[in-house]
Design a protein around this motif. Structure first.
Motif, short mmCIF file in Angstrom:
data_model
loop_
_atom_site.label_atom_id
_atom_site.label_comp_id
_atom_site.label_asym_id
_atom_site.label_seq_id
_atom_site.Cartn_x
_atom_site.Cartn_y
_atom_site.Cartn_z
N LYS A 129 0.88 -1.13 0.06
CA LYS A 129 0.06 0.04 0.08
C LYS A 129 0.87 1.26 0.09
CE LYS A 129 -4.11 1.73 2.15
NZ LYS A 129 -5.01 1.61 0.70
N GLY A 130 0.77 2.02 -0.99
CA GLY A 130 1.50 3.33 -1.22
C GLY A 130 2.55 3.19 -2.25
N ASP A 131 3.54 3.85 -2.27
CA ASP A 131 4.44 3.72 -3.52
C ASP A 131 5.38 2.80 -3.46
OD1 ASP A 131 6.07 4.51 -5.77
OD2 ASP A 131 6.45 6.52 -5.13
N ALA A 132 5.13 1.61 -4.43
CA ALA A 132 6.10 0.62 -4.90
C ALA A 132 7.41 0.98 -4.96
CB ALA A 132 5.52 -0.40 -5.56
N GLU A 133 7.62 1.99 -5.68
CA GLU A 133 9.07 2.66 -5.79
C GLU A 133 9.82 3.00 -4.56
OE1 GLU A 133 9.25 5.78 -8.64
OE2 GLU A 133 8.20 4.58 -10.29
N ALA A 134 9.18 2.98 -3.51
CA ALA A 134 10.09 3.27 -2.33
C ALA A 134 10.89 1.88 -2.08
CB ALA A 134 9.14 3.52 -1.11
N LEU A 135 10.54 0.91 -2.38
CA LEU A 135 11.20 -0.40 -1.94
C LEU A 135 12.42 -0.68 -2.82
CD1 LEU A 135 8.28 -0.80 -0.99
CD2 LEU A 135 8.63 -3.07 -1.07
N THR A 136 12.56 0.01 -3.83
CA THR A 136 13.69 0.07 -4.99
C THR A 136 14.56 1.46 -4.61
OG1 THR A 136 12.51 1.01 -6.59
CG2 THR A 136 12.47 -1.41 -6.43
N ALA A 137 14.44 2.28 -3.56
CA ALA A 137 15.24 3.32 -3.58
C ALA A 137 16.54 2.80 -2.77
CB ALA A 137 14.52 4.23 -2.81
N ARG A 138 17.38 3.77 -2.31
CA ARG A 138 18.48 3.45 -1.65
C ARG A 138 18.12 3.23 0.02
NH1 ARG A 138 23.95 5.07 -2.88
NH2 ARG A 138 23.21 6.63 -4.54
N CYS A 139 17.92 2.04 0.37
CA CYS A 139 17.25 1.68 1.46
C CYS A 139 18.41 1.42 2.48
CB CYS A 139 16.22 0.38 1.06
SG CYS A 139 14.74 0.81 0.20
N ILE A 140 18.02 1.79 3.68
CA ILE A 140 18.74 1.18 4.91
C ILE A 140 17.92 0.53 6.02
CG2 ILE A 140 20.32 2.00 6.79
CD1 ILE A 140 21.56 4.04 4.98
N ALA A 141 18.19 -0.52 6.47
CA ALA A 141 17.10 -1.09 7.70
C ALA A 141 17.79 -0.59 8.81
CB ALA A 141 17.07 -2.34 7.42
N VAL A 142 16.65 0.08 9.69
CA VAL A 142 16.95 0.50 11.11
C VAL A 142 15.99 -0.08 11.63
CG1 VAL A 142 17.22 2.51 12.46
CG2 VAL A 142 17.95 2.82 10.09
N VAL A 143 16.73 -1.01 12.79
CA VAL A 143 15.67 -1.64 13.95
C VAL A 143 16.38 -1.38 15.34
CG1 VAL A 143 15.02 -3.33 12.08
CG2 VAL A 143 17.02 -3.72 13.46
N GLY A 144 15.70 -2.13 16.19
CA GLY A 144 15.97 -2.09 17.69
C GLY A 144 14.92 -2.32 18.58
N THR A 145 15.33 -2.13 19.92
CA THR A 145 14.38 -2.58 20.98
C THR A 145 13.09 -1.82 21.13
OG1 THR A 145 14.41 -2.95 23.26
CG2 THR A 145 15.49 -1.18 22.61
N ARG A 146 12.11 -2.63 21.43
CA ARG A 146 10.62 -1.83 21.83
C ARG A 146 10.82 -1.05 22.96
NH1 ARG A 146 6.55 -4.88 19.15
NH2 ARG A 146 7.18 -6.41 17.95
N ASP A 147 11.72 -1.37 23.84
CA ASP A 147 11.84 -0.45 24.97
C ASP A 147 13.20 0.46 24.75
OD1 ASP A 147 9.72 -2.04 26.28
OD2 ASP A 147 11.45 -3.41 26.79
N ALA A 148 12.88 1.22 23.94
CA ALA A 148 13.92 2.14 23.76
C ALA A 148 14.23 3.26 24.89
CB ALA A 148 13.41 3.04 22.29
N THR A 149 15.55 3.54 24.96
CA THR A 149 15.71 4.58 25.98
C THR A 149 15.77 6.02 25.30
OG1 THR A 149 18.31 4.51 25.62
CG2 THR A 149 17.19 2.80 27.30
N PRO A 150 16.02 7.11 26.12
CA PRO A 150 16.23 8.46 25.40
C PRO A 150 17.47 8.46 24.62
CG PRO A 150 15.25 8.60 27.60
CD PRO A 150 15.72 7.12 27.71
N TYR A 151 18.47 7.82 25.09
CA TYR A 151 19.73 7.60 24.29
C TYR A 151 19.44 6.97 23.04
CZ TYR A 151 24.20 5.46 22.72
OH TYR A 151 25.08 5.08 22.02
N GLY A 152 18.57 5.92 22.99
CA GLY A 152 18.77 5.02 21.85
C GLY A 152 17.49 6.03 20.77
#
Length: 366
Positions: free
Chosen positions: A102-125
């Protein structure tokens, strides 16, 4: 999108890897359904019952219902044999044959970087997430941030991308047009309003049982040229994503934290165990990905000339037959060197700028 593509996904007994195998054998879903039972069991070594399900076209009624669901809800279904399918995802051994977008399929072929992390993020994170994505937005044309729309770092990554004016893609563990968690429905609308996309491999007829999150993480890992873990305890979904990224030969990066912080235990372990490269700034990420952001941002940095090497180092460098990463086990077998000598020569090649060590005890020629 043909009914055959979705019908392959809907056929009883045909999972993700079975579909990949069949597509490798026959080339397209249409050819799979045109094959005889003997061809399916012989050429593709498919189990007889699964072959009969294909020949009897058991998945087609569900496929027609799914196509109607897509039309009714404004979804785009993209098959792995379509040109719009993300090339990086297609390279993996367990890619989903159909993506629902749903949305612009071209976004998936852009210059992509995955950014992930914990659900319990701290202010530092959250601060580091914002800082890195803001810096990337300033440096990287055509940037797109990929994450999972979960609480914590995932949501922070999407919001930081929106604030910086770059596209972002959310990979969901539920069928569209629904959004999980429901509290992020507003964030999902913002993603769509700013040229991004929501993506899932799950058709609307999937029975929800909360078991799709780990499978979803492999798609997040595969869509990005690299994966940045901002904050993670010593277990959790973001470490699974990092493991998937490493198995797909993606560059895995991690933001360090204090030794006493539980929320940084996982990222610190990734760095300590050489499973991830330590990054502190957006510039670090760009360098790790070896992106040349000069006049032509679509090209990679030019290879440096081979420096002066000792005869032994030059001999070992000759064992790198291609520019693809190779393991130390492969190099030991190709060179016949003992582990101590091999390690010494690899250090020399690194210092000379001829090779670079990657996570997973792999090296690549520069």
């Amino acid at each position: 999108m043909s009914p055959e593509d979705i019908a392959l996904q809907m056929t009883p007994g045909i999972g993700v890897k079975s579909a990949v195998h069949l597509l490798e054998c026959f080339g397209s879903a249409a050819r799979i359904f045109a094959a005889t039972e003997e061809e399916l069991t012989g050429r593709a070594a498919l189990r007889p019952e699964a072959a009969r399900q294909i020949v009897r076209r058991k998945g087609f009624p569900a496929a027609e219902r799914e196509l109607e669901h897509c039309r009714r809800n404004g979804l785009t279904a993209v098959a792995s044999t379509d040109p719009q399918y993300p090339a990086l995802l297609r390279e993996t051994p367990d890619y989903p044959h159909v993506l629902y977008i749903k949305g612009d399929a071209e976004a998936l072929t852009a210059r992509c970087i995955a950014v992930v992390g914990t659900r319990d993020a701290t202010p530092y994170g959250q601060h580091m997430c914002n800082r890195l994505i803001e810096g990337l937005a300033e440096r990287v044309p055509g940037l797109c941030i990929v994450s999972g729309l979960a609480f914590g770092i995932d949501a922070a990554a999407h919001r930081a991308a929106l604030a910086a004016g770059v596209r972002t893609v959310a990979v969901l563990a539920n069928p569209l047009p629904g959004v999980t968690p429901a509290q992020h429905a507003g964030l999902a609308r913002d993603i769509l309003d700013h040229g991004g996309a929501l993506v899932t491999e799950l058709p609307s007829q999937t029975k929800q049982n909360g078991s799709f999150y780990l499978a979803r993480n492999r798609i997040i890992a595969a869509l990005g040229a690299g994966c940045v873990v901002v904050e993670s305890p010593d277990s959790g979904g973001s470490l699974v994503t990092a493991h998937c990224a490493d198995s797909y030969d993606r560059t895995v990066m991690a933001v360090p934290g204090r030794a006493t912080d539980r929320s940084s235990a996982g990222t610190n372990h990734l760095i300590r165990n050489r499973k991830a490269q330590l990054v502190l700034t957006a510039g670090d990420i760009v360098r790790e990905l070896m992106w040349d952001l000069g006049p032509d941002p679509a090209t990679l940095r030019q290879k440096v000339p081979t420096p002066e090497l000792t005869p032994d180092e030059a001999g070992l460098l000759g064992c790198f037959r291609t520019n693809d990463p190779v393991t130390t086990e492969h190099l030991a077998g190709a060179s016949g060197l003992d582990p101590g000598t091999l390690a010494t020569l690899l250090v020399g090649l690194e210092l000379a700028g001829a090779v670079r060590q990657l996570p997973g005890n792999r090296y690549m020629k520069l």
